[in-house]
Motif scaffolding. Sequence first.
Motif, PDB file in Angstrom:
ATOM      1  N   ASN A 143       5.363  -3.990   2.761  1.00  0.00           N
ATOM      2  CA  ASN A 143       3.652  -3.541   3.347  1.00  0.00           C
ATOM      3  C   ASN A 143       3.840  -2.184   3.902  1.00  0.00           C
TER       4      ASN A 143
ATOM      5  N   THR B 207       1.047  -1.419  -0.013  1.00  0.00           N
ATOM      6  CA  THR B 207       0.662   0.331   0.280  1.00  0.00           C
ATOM      7  C   THR B 207       1.227   1.093  -0.204  1.00  0.00           C
TER       8      THR B 207
ATOM      9  N   LEU C 254      -1.308   6.245   3.514  1.00  0.00           N
ATOM     10  CA  LEU C 254      -0.525   6.898   2.317  1.00  0.00           C
ATOM     11  C   LEU C 254       0.482   8.231   2.419  1.00  0.00           C
TER      12      LEU C 254
ATOM     13  N   SER D  41      -6.425   1.497  -3.597  1.00  0.00           N
ATOM     14  CA  SER D  41      -4.758   2.501  -3.791  1.00  0.00           C
ATOM     15  C   SER D  41      -3.839   1.666  -4.697  1.00  0.00           C
ATOM     16  N   HIS D  42      -4.403   0.308  -4.740  1.00  0.00           N
ATOM     17  CA  HIS D  42      -3.759  -0.625  -5.980  1.00  0.00           C
ATOM     18  C   HIS D  42      -3.552  -0.909  -7.426  1.00  0.00           C
TER      19      HIS D  42
ATOM     20  N   LEU E 140      -6.900   5.723   6.119  1.00  0.00           N
ATOM     21  CA  LEU E 140      -5.945   5.525   4.793  1.00  0.00           C
ATOM     22  C   LEU E 140      -5.489   6.715   4.121  1.00  0.00           C
TER      23      LEU E 140
END
Length: 270
Positions: A110, A28, A249, A58-59, A245
Amino acid sequence: MQQLQESTSYLQKRIGDFAPEFGIILGTGLGALVNELEIANAISYAEIPNFPVSTVESHSGKLIFGTLAGRRVMVMQGRFHYYEGYSMEQVVFPVRVMKLMGVKKLFVSNAAGGLNPDFNTSDLMVITDHINLQPFNPLIGKNINELGPRFPDMSDVYDEHMVREAMVVAEDAGFAVQEGVYVSVPGPMLETPAEYRYLSIIGADAVGMSTVPEVIAARHMGMPVFAVSVITDLCTPGRIKKVVLADILEAAAIAEPRMTHLIKELVRRS
Ligand code: HPA
């Protein structure tokens, strides 16, 4: 096995004689390593027979073949998580394909929550061991003996040589890296303070929702593994905040150049 072979021969047809030496899975917010590649081919997961398709926004969901530090790599930009509803078999399917494509080593990144009180946001943690709290295991079911043994050893999952090399690379580049134990939980919710305390008590330094299934599959097939977590939020008493999130990020983006450097240099030295 038949599905794996079908996906592998499809990819081999697409890439011609580009035989990848190493596999890389990007977590991520950590996709920018791709900018360091001399790309030979980018194939979206949706095009590959039998490949699951990533649902997390986000992928970006692509398999990228290219040259990194002069070495041929295949990179998963975006991975599959159990919480998305895939079976564990699907989660590890691409790692199995990597092995059939001839990949010799696996590099994994990760985003993770920091349980060790010495950690700070955007720290890198080289994974030295793991605890698997996923509710299902990718090796359950009939064992495919061509791929690996029924009862694979897990006494030295993370390649010690690469862990030491990572320390050297970080020192040469002038940044610090932490080392520690990663615990993999199913998610998709983040943990309660009591759960963070529990995960810390059982011996984990960082917590996340990925990596361990793919690593188990890689070790089942005898592939050496290097894995690194980017600490995106702090999970120790007094430092727990509401996490969204966007924060994860942002913290990942700050650490990304260091993580990219680490993996690139380890690939160069492999
Ligand atoms: N918990 C679980 N997974 C995570 C976290 C967390 O705090 N941060 C990033 N991934």
